[in-house]
Design a protein around this motif. Structure first.
Motif, PDB file in Angstrom:
ATOM      1  N   MET A   1       0.846  -1.174   0.000  1.00 25.16           N
ATOM      2  CA  MET A   1       0.000   0.000   0.000  1.00 25.16           C
ATOM      3  C   MET A   1       0.894   1.240   0.000  1.00 25.16           C
ATOM      4  SD  MET A   1      -2.867   1.335   2.786  1.00 25.16           S
ATOM      5  CE  MET A   1      -2.056   0.578   4.145  1.00 25.16           C
ATOM      6  N   GLN A   2       0.497   2.188  -0.818  1.00 26.02           N
ATOM      7  CA  GLN A   2       1.182   3.473  -0.852  1.00 26.02           C
ATOM      8  C   GLN A   2       0.284   4.492  -0.161  1.00 26.02           C
ATOM      9  OE1 GLN A   2       2.475   4.284  -4.932  1.00 26.02           O
ATOM     10  NE2 GLN A   2       2.093   2.118  -5.328  1.00 26.02           N
ATOM     11  N   LEU A   3       0.872   5.373   0.625  1.00 32.23           N
ATOM     12  CA  LEU A   3       0.096   6.313   1.426  1.00 32.23           C
ATOM     13  C   LEU A   3       0.614   7.732   1.258  1.00 32.23           C
ATOM     14  CD1 LEU A   3      -1.992   6.961   3.669  1.00 32.23           C
ATOM     15  CD2 LEU A   3      -0.237   6.291   5.335  1.00 32.23           C
ATOM     16  N   GLN A   4      -0.292   8.657   0.958  1.00 32.95           N
ATOM     17  CA  GLN A   4       0.034  10.080   0.931  1.00 32.95           C
ATOM     18  C   GLN A   4      -0.918  10.780   1.889  1.00 32.95           C
ATOM     19  OE1 GLN A   4      -1.043  12.413  -2.511  1.00 32.95           O
ATOM     20  NE2 GLN A   4       0.451  13.987  -2.015  1.00 32.95           N
ATOM     21  N   ILE A   5      -0.364  11.539   2.812  1.00 28.73           N
ATOM     22  CA  ILE A   5      -1.154  12.310   3.762  1.00 28.73           C
ATOM     23  C   ILE A   5      -0.970  13.784   3.418  1.00 28.73           C
ATOM     24  CG2 ILE A   5      -1.542  12.878   6.180  1.00 28.73           C
ATOM     25  CD1 ILE A   5      -0.266  10.089   6.815  1.00 28.73           C
ATOM     26  N   ILE A   6      -2.064  14.436   3.100  1.00 27.51           N
ATOM     27  CA  ILE A   6      -2.044  15.844   2.729  1.00 27.51           C
ATOM     28  C   ILE A   6      -2.440  16.650   3.965  1.00 27.51           C
ATOM     29  CG2 ILE A   6      -3.003  17.596   1.190  1.00 27.51           C
ATOM     30  CD1 ILE A   6      -3.708  15.197  -0.724  1.00 27.51           C
ATOM     31  N   THR A   7      -1.558  17.551   4.399  1.00 28.99           N
ATOM     32  CA  THR A   7      -1.813  18.348   5.600  1.00 28.99           C
ATOM     33  C   THR A   7      -1.700  19.828   5.272  1.00 28.99           C
ATOM     34  OG1 THR A   7       0.510  18.315   6.275  1.00 28.99           O
ATOM     35  CG2 THR A   7      -0.890  16.538   7.112  1.00 28.99           C
ATOM     36  N   GLY A   8      -2.196  20.640   6.175  1.00 32.54           N
ATOM     37  CA  GLY A   8      -2.094  22.086   6.020  1.00 32.54           C
ATOM     38  C   GLY A   8      -3.168  22.772   6.837  1.00 32.54           C
ATOM     39  N   SER A   9      -3.043  24.060   6.933  1.00 34.22           N
ATOM     40  CA  SER A   9      -4.024  24.830   7.697  1.00 34.22           C
ATOM     41  C   SER A   9      -5.318  24.976   6.894  1.00 34.22           C
ATOM     42  CB  SER A   9      -3.446  26.196   8.050  1.00 34.22           C
ATOM     43  OG  SER A   9      -3.103  26.886   6.865  1.00 34.22           O
ATOM     44  N   PRO A  43     -13.007   2.564  13.123  1.00 25.54           N
ATOM     45  CA  PRO A  43     -13.129   1.168  12.690  1.00 25.54           C
ATOM     46  C   PRO A  43     -13.892   1.014  11.366  1.00 25.54           C
ATOM     47  CG  PRO A  43     -13.561   1.334  15.033  1.00 25.54           C
ATOM     48  CD  PRO A  43     -13.480   2.740  14.501  1.00 25.54           C
ATOM     49  N   PHE A  44     -14.970   1.777  11.197  1.00 25.97           N
ATOM     50  CA  PHE A  44     -15.726   1.720   9.946  1.00 25.97           C
ATOM     51  C   PHE A  44     -14.853   2.187   8.786  1.00 25.97           C
ATOM     52  CE2 PHE A  44     -18.311   3.512   6.597  1.00 25.97           C
ATOM     53  CZ  PHE A  44     -19.247   2.520   6.377  1.00 25.97           C
ATOM     54  N   PHE A  45     -14.110   3.276   8.986  1.00 27.18           N
ATOM     55  CA  PHE A  45     -13.236   3.839   7.962  1.00 27.18           C
ATOM     56  C   PHE A  45     -12.203   2.808   7.505  1.00 27.18           C
ATOM     57  CE2 PHE A  45      -9.522   6.340   6.620  1.00 27.18           C
ATOM     58  CZ  PHE A  45     -10.100   7.260   5.743  1.00 27.18           C
ATOM     59  N   ILE A  46     -11.537   2.178   8.460  1.00 22.47           N
ATOM     60  CA  ILE A  46     -10.506   1.180   8.133  1.00 22.47           C
ATOM     61  C   ILE A  46     -11.126  -0.034   7.443  1.00 22.47           C
ATOM     62  CG2 ILE A  46      -8.816  -0.443   9.139  1.00 22.47           C
ATOM     63  CD1 ILE A  46      -7.893   2.490   8.972  1.00 22.47           C
ATOM     64  N   ASN A  47     -12.269  -0.475   7.936  1.00 19.40           N
ATOM     65  CA  ASN A  47     -12.951  -1.616   7.322  1.00 19.40           C
ATOM     66  C   ASN A  47     -13.329  -1.286   5.877  1.00 19.40           C
ATOM     67  OD1 ASN A  47     -14.106  -4.274   7.497  1.00 19.40           O
ATOM     68  ND2 ASN A  47     -16.109  -3.275   7.510  1.00 19.40           N
ATOM     69  N   HIS A  48     -13.826  -0.100   5.649  1.00 19.67           N
ATOM     70  CA  HIS A  48     -14.208   0.306   4.294  1.00 19.67           C
ATOM     71  C   HIS A  48     -12.983   0.374   3.384  1.00 19.67           C
ATOM     72  CE1 HIS A  48     -16.782   1.910   1.232  1.00 19.67           C
ATOM     73  NE2 HIS A  48     -16.008   2.983   1.107  1.00 19.67           N
ATOM     74  N   LEU A  49     -11.898   0.948   3.873  1.00 22.44           N
ATOM     75  CA  LEU A  49     -10.663   1.021   3.097  1.00 22.44           C
ATOM     76  C   LEU A  49     -10.193  -0.389   2.711  1.00 22.44           C
ATOM     77  CD1 LEU A  49      -7.658   3.303   3.701  1.00 22.44           C
ATOM     78  CD2 LEU A  49      -7.273   0.870   3.546  1.00 22.44           C
ATOM     79  N   CYS A  50     -10.187  -1.291   3.678  1.00 21.28           N
ATOM     80  CA  CYS A  50      -9.751  -2.672   3.414  1.00 21.28           C
ATOM     81  C   CYS A  50     -10.668  -3.362   2.416  1.00 21.28           C
ATOM     82  CB  CYS A  50      -9.692  -3.466   4.717  1.00 21.28           C
ATOM     83  SG  CYS A  50      -8.370  -2.945   5.826  1.00 21.28           S
ATOM     84  N   ASN A  51     -11.971  -3.159   2.570  1.00 19.67           N
ATOM     85  CA  ASN A  51     -12.921  -3.771   1.637  1.00 19.67           C
ATOM     86  C   ASN A  51     -12.710  -3.261   0.225  1.00 19.67           C
ATOM     87  OD1 ASN A  51     -14.145  -5.328   3.604  1.00 19.67           O
ATOM     88  ND2 ASN A  51     -15.800  -3.875   3.975  1.00 19.67           N
ATOM     89  N   GLN A  52     -12.449  -1.968   0.078  1.00 19.37           N
ATOM     90  CA  GLN A  52     -12.191  -1.397  -1.242  1.00 19.37           C
ATOM     91  C   GLN A  52     -10.923  -2.011  -1.850  1.00 19.37           C
ATOM     92  OE1 GLN A  52     -14.106   1.281  -2.980  1.00 19.37           O
ATOM     93  NE2 GLN A  52     -15.466   0.170  -1.608  1.00 19.37           N
ATOM     94  N   ASP A  64     -10.942  15.257   5.130  1.00 22.95           N
ATOM     95  CA  ASP A  64     -11.340  15.569   6.500  1.00 22.95           C
ATOM     96  C   ASP A  64     -11.169  14.376   7.448  1.00 22.95           C
ATOM     97  OD1 ASP A  64     -12.161  17.601   8.204  1.00 22.95           O
ATOM     98  OD2 ASP A  64     -14.282  17.079   8.046  1.00 22.95           O
ATOM     99  N   CYS A  65     -10.030  13.701   7.343  1.00 24.14           N
ATOM    100  CA  CYS A  65      -9.754  12.521   8.174  1.00 24.14           C
ATOM    101  C   CYS A  65      -9.287  12.944   9.569  1.00 24.14           C
ATOM    102  CB  CYS A  65      -8.670  11.659   7.536  1.00 24.14           C
ATOM    103  SG  CYS A  65      -9.150  10.990   5.944  1.00 24.14           S
ATOM    104  N   THR A  66      -9.679  12.172  10.548  1.00 23.79           N
ATOM    105  CA  THR A  66      -9.248  12.439  11.911  1.00 23.79           C
ATOM    106  C   THR A  66      -7.828  11.920  12.121  1.00 23.79           C
ATOM    107  OG1 THR A  66     -10.014  10.344  12.820  1.00 23.79           O
ATOM    108  CG2 THR A  66     -11.633  12.147  12.708  1.00 23.79           C
ATOM    109  N   LYS A  71      -3.729   7.597  11.850  1.00 27.06           N
ATOM    110  CA  LYS A  71      -2.862   6.691  12.625  1.00 27.06           C
ATOM    111  C   LYS A  71      -3.193   5.242  12.301  1.00 27.06           C
ATOM    112  CE  LYS A  71      -0.465   5.480  16.579  1.00 27.06           C
ATOM    113  NZ  LYS A  71      -0.003   4.169  16.194  1.00 27.06           N
ATOM    114  N   ALA A  72      -4.476   4.911  12.214  1.00 25.51           N
ATOM    115  CA  ALA A  72      -4.888   3.534  11.917  1.00 25.51           C
ATOM    116  C   ALA A  72      -4.426   3.105  10.525  1.00 25.51           C
ATOM    117  CB  ALA A  72      -6.398   3.396  12.053  1.00 25.51           C
ATOM    118  N   VAL A  73      -4.509   3.993   9.549  1.00 25.03           N
ATOM    119  CA  VAL A  73      -4.049   3.666   8.196  1.00 25.03           C
ATOM    120  C   VAL A  73      -2.528   3.533   8.181  1.00 25.03           C
ATOM    121  CG1 VAL A  73      -3.920   4.448   5.795  1.00 25.03           C
ATOM    122  CG2 VAL A  73      -6.042   4.741   7.079  1.00 25.03           C
TER     123      VAL A  73
END
Length: 97
Positions: A1-9, A43-52, A64-66, A71-73
């Protein structure tokens, strides 16, 4: 899995950048939905990501991720091949401002 986290104000263009990624993928023939992280539990977010990922989707976009979802991803990615997520699966997450 490749991960990009976009941050900023707030107002820095994070969502605009995510939409640009979505548009680029659409131009390449891949329709991808942008999910709203703050509207679901971690938990729902991670489950959905895995299912996809397991369904053969190649990209996952979320706005708008918490901090807990990110952290879970990140933890899931750290598990590498033991996560069960295909290595070609690409995740773009926008962190809440």
């Amino acid at each position: 899995m490749q991960l990009q986290i976009i941050t900023g104000s707030a107002g820095s263009g994070k969502t605009t950048q995510l939409r640009a990624i979505q548009d680029e993928l659409k131009d390449q023939g891949t329709d991808v939905v942008i999910y709203h992280g703050a509207s679901c539990t971690t938990p729902f977010f991670i489950n959905h990501l895995c299912n996809q990922a397991m369904a053969g989707v190649t990209h996952f976009l979320a706005d708008d991720c918490t901090q807990f979802q990110i952290k879970a991803v990140t933890d899931l990615k750290a598990r590498g091949i033991h996560s069960g997520i295909p290595s070609g699966f690409v995740v773009h997450l926008v962190r809440q401002a």
